[in-house]
Write a protein that holds these residues in place. Structure first.
Motif, PDB file in Angstrom:
ATOM      1  N   ALA A   1       0.814  -1.221   0.000  1.00 32.95           N
ATOM      2  CA  ALA A   1       0.000   0.000   0.000  1.00 32.95           C
ATOM      3  C   ALA A   1       0.846   1.269   0.000  1.00 32.95           C
ATOM      4  CB  ALA A   1      -0.932   0.004   1.212  1.00 32.95           C
ATOM      5  N   ASN A   2       2.092   1.137   0.445  1.00 32.42           N
ATOM      6  CA  ASN A   2       2.997   2.289   0.469  1.00 32.42           C
ATOM      7  C   ASN A   2       3.952   2.298  -0.719  1.00 32.42           C
ATOM      8  OD1 ASN A   2       2.854   4.058   3.139  1.00 32.42           O
ATOM      9  ND2 ASN A   2       2.277   1.963   3.667  1.00 32.42           N
ATOM     10  N   GLY A   3       3.619   1.546  -1.769  1.00 31.72           N
ATOM     11  CA  GLY A   3       4.364   1.613  -3.018  1.00 31.72           C
ATOM     12  C   GLY A   3       5.525   0.648  -3.166  1.00 31.72           C
ATOM     13  N   HIS A   4       5.707  -0.271  -2.217  1.00 29.42           N
ATOM     14  CA  HIS A   4       6.795  -1.247  -2.310  1.00 29.42           C
ATOM     15  C   HIS A   4       6.244  -2.552  -2.876  1.00 29.42           C
ATOM     16  CE1 HIS A   4       9.637   1.225  -0.071  1.00 29.42           C
ATOM     17  NE2 HIS A   4       8.611   1.555   0.703  1.00 29.42           N
ATOM     18  N   GLN A   5       6.619  -2.874  -4.100  1.00 31.32           N
ATOM     19  CA  GLN A   5       6.141  -4.100  -4.735  1.00 31.32           C
ATOM     20  C   GLN A   5       7.081  -5.268  -4.507  1.00 31.32           C
ATOM     21  OE1 GLN A   5       5.370  -3.203  -8.820  1.00 31.32           O
ATOM     22  NE2 GLN A   5       3.669  -1.852  -8.326  1.00 31.32           N
ATOM     23  N   THR A   6       8.350  -4.994  -4.214  1.00 30.06           N
ATOM     24  CA  THR A   6       9.324  -6.044  -3.913  1.00 30.06           C
ATOM     25  C   THR A   6      10.091  -5.651  -2.663  1.00 30.06           C
ATOM     26  OG1 THR A   6      11.088  -5.090  -5.270  1.00 30.06           O
ATOM     27  CG2 THR A   6       9.583  -6.639  -6.352  1.00 30.06           C
ATOM     28  N   TRP A   7      10.525  -6.671  -1.909  1.00 30.27           N
ATOM     29  CA  TRP A   7      11.291  -6.377  -0.688  1.00 30.27           C
ATOM     30  C   TRP A   7      12.238  -7.500  -0.311  1.00 30.27           C
ATOM     31  CZ3 TRP A   7       5.908  -5.963  -0.813  1.00 30.27           C
ATOM     32  CH2 TRP A   7       5.215  -7.107  -0.423  1.00 30.27           C
ATOM     33  N   ARG A   8      12.490  -8.386  -1.232  1.00 31.92           N
ATOM     34  CA  ARG A   8      13.450  -9.466  -0.994  1.00 31.92           C
ATOM     35  C   ARG A   8      14.157  -9.769  -2.304  1.00 31.92           C
ATOM     36  NH1 ARG A   8      14.114 -15.334  -0.714  1.00 31.92           N
ATOM     37  NH2 ARG A   8      12.252 -15.859  -1.879  1.00 31.92           N
ATOM     38  N   THR A   9      15.411 -10.177  -2.214  1.00 33.48           N
ATOM     39  CA  THR A   9      16.165 -10.592  -3.392  1.00 33.48           C
ATOM     40  C   THR A   9      16.571 -12.045  -3.222  1.00 33.48           C
ATOM     41  OG1 THR A   9      17.034  -8.353  -3.656  1.00 33.48           O
ATOM     42  CG2 THR A   9      18.176 -10.100  -4.840  1.00 33.48           C
ATOM     43  N   SER A  10      16.298 -12.858  -4.231  1.00 29.90           N
ATOM     44  CA  SER A  10      16.678 -14.266  -4.220  1.00 29.90           C
ATOM     45  C   SER A  10      17.264 -14.611  -5.575  1.00 29.90           C
ATOM     46  CB  SER A  10      15.467 -15.151  -3.928  1.00 29.90           C
ATOM     47  OG  SER A  10      15.818 -16.518  -3.970  1.00 29.90           O
ATOM     48  N   GLN A  11      18.477 -15.132  -5.581  1.00 31.90           N
ATOM     49  CA  GLN A  11      19.172 -15.489  -6.811  1.00 31.90           C
ATOM     50  C   GLN A  11      19.200 -14.319  -7.789  1.00 31.90           C
ATOM     51  OE1 GLN A  11      17.210 -19.075  -8.083  1.00 31.90           O
ATOM     52  NE2 GLN A  11      18.170 -20.292  -6.478  1.00 31.90           N
ATOM     53  N   GLY A  12      19.390 -13.118  -7.258  1.00 33.23           N
ATOM     54  CA  GLY A  12      19.503 -11.910  -8.066  1.00 33.23           C
ATOM     55  C   GLY A  12      18.181 -11.341  -8.550  1.00 33.23           C
ATOM     56  N   GLU A  13      17.071 -11.966  -8.219  1.00 32.88           N
ATOM     57  CA  GLU A  13      15.749 -11.523  -8.666  1.00 32.88           C
ATOM     58  C   GLU A  13      14.983 -10.875  -7.516  1.00 32.88           C
ATOM     59  OE1 GLU A  13      14.566 -11.750 -11.837  1.00 32.88           O
ATOM     60  OE2 GLU A  13      16.499 -12.606 -12.419  1.00 32.88           O
TER      61      GLU A  13
ATOM     62  N   ARG B   1      11.768 -10.033  -5.290  1.00 33.50           N
ATOM     63  CA  ARG B   1      10.585 -10.784  -4.881  1.00 33.50           C
ATOM     64  C   ARG B   1       9.695  -9.926  -3.987  1.00 33.50           C
ATOM     65  NH1 ARG B   1      11.672 -14.591  -8.426  1.00 33.50           N
ATOM     66  NH2 ARG B   1      13.220 -16.099  -7.823  1.00 33.50           N
ATOM     67  N   GLY B   2       8.413 -10.232  -3.992  1.00 29.31           N
ATOM     68  CA  GLY B   2       7.424  -9.580  -3.130  1.00 29.31           C
ATOM     69  C   GLY B   2       6.326 -10.587  -2.862  1.00 29.31           C
ATOM     70  N   ILE B   3       5.099 -10.132  -2.822  1.00 25.93           N
ATOM     71  CA  ILE B   3       3.991 -11.066  -2.614  1.00 25.93           C
ATOM     72  C   ILE B   3       3.699 -11.786  -3.928  1.00 25.93           C
ATOM     73  CG2 ILE B   3       1.498 -11.224  -2.212  1.00 25.93           C
ATOM     74  CD1 ILE B   3       1.769  -9.220  -0.038  1.00 25.93           C
ATOM     75  N   PHE B   4       3.651 -13.115  -3.861  1.00 25.56           N
ATOM     76  CA  PHE B   4       3.297 -13.916  -5.033  1.00 25.56           C
ATOM     77  C   PHE B   4       1.994 -14.656  -4.753  1.00 25.56           C
ATOM     78  CE2 PHE B   4       3.581 -17.895  -7.516  1.00 25.56           C
ATOM     79  CZ  PHE B   4       3.550 -17.343  -8.783  1.00 25.56           C
ATOM     80  N   CYS B   5       2.007 -15.552  -3.768  1.00 29.02           N
ATOM     81  CA  CYS B   5       0.791 -16.340  -3.502  1.00 29.02           C
ATOM     82  C   CYS B   5      -0.124 -15.650  -2.485  1.00 29.02           C
ATOM     83  CB  CYS B   5       1.150 -17.747  -3.026  1.00 29.02           C
ATOM     84  SG  CYS B   5       1.807 -17.844  -1.348  1.00 29.02           S
ATOM     85  N   GLY B   6       0.467 -14.930  -1.546  1.00 35.01           N
ATOM     86  CA  GLY B   6      -0.331 -14.210  -0.550  1.00 35.01           C
ATOM     87  C   GLY B   6      -0.915 -15.074   0.556  1.00 35.01           C
ATOM     88  N   ILE B   7      -0.545 -16.372   0.583  1.00 31.93           N
ATOM     89  CA  ILE B   7      -1.081 -17.257   1.624  1.00 31.93           C
ATOM     90  C   ILE B   7       0.018 -18.001   2.381  1.00 31.93           C
ATOM     91  CG2 ILE B   7      -3.356 -17.534   0.579  1.00 31.93           C
ATOM     92  CD1 ILE B   7      -2.412 -20.240  -0.553  1.00 31.93           C
ATOM     93  N   GLY B   8       1.271 -17.586   2.207  1.00 28.93           N
ATOM     94  CA  GLY B   8       2.367 -18.136   2.995  1.00 28.93           C
ATOM     95  C   GLY B   8       3.015 -19.396   2.485  1.00 28.93           C
TER      96      GLY B   8
END
Length: 81
Positions: A26-38, A40-47
């Motif tokens: 909601a504050n404009g951050h779509q990604t907040w993790r890096t894995s293997q150089g890519e 990442r953010g929310i993908f499935c939303g259910i953990g």
């Protein structure tokens, strides 16, 4: 009621009961993790996918989509190879 969290030194506001992932998104951050150089953010939303993991108050591996944001939480990006 609202909550304030800190994300990488930035103060963000959210609604009471909102997930950390929801506050970040909601504050404009779509990604907040890096894995293997890519990015990442929310993908499935259910953990299940673990793409949204962050460090919260010094605890690594917290799923941002599952953890309710609490006033004063300190959230940091995770970088994994």
């Amino acid at each position: 009621m609202s909550v304030r969290i800190e994300f990488d030194g930035e103060s963000l506001s959210g609604r009471d009961g909102q997930s950390i992932g929801g506050v970040l998104f909601a504050n404009g951050h779509q990604t907040w993790r890096t894995s293997q150089g890519e990015q990442r953010g929310i993908f499935c939303g259910i953990g299940i996918c673990q793409d949204c993991v962050v460090t919260v108050n010094g605890v690594e591996g917290v799923r941002a989509c599952q953890r309710t944001a609490c006033d004063g939480d300190v959230v940091e990006r995770e970088v994994r190879s």
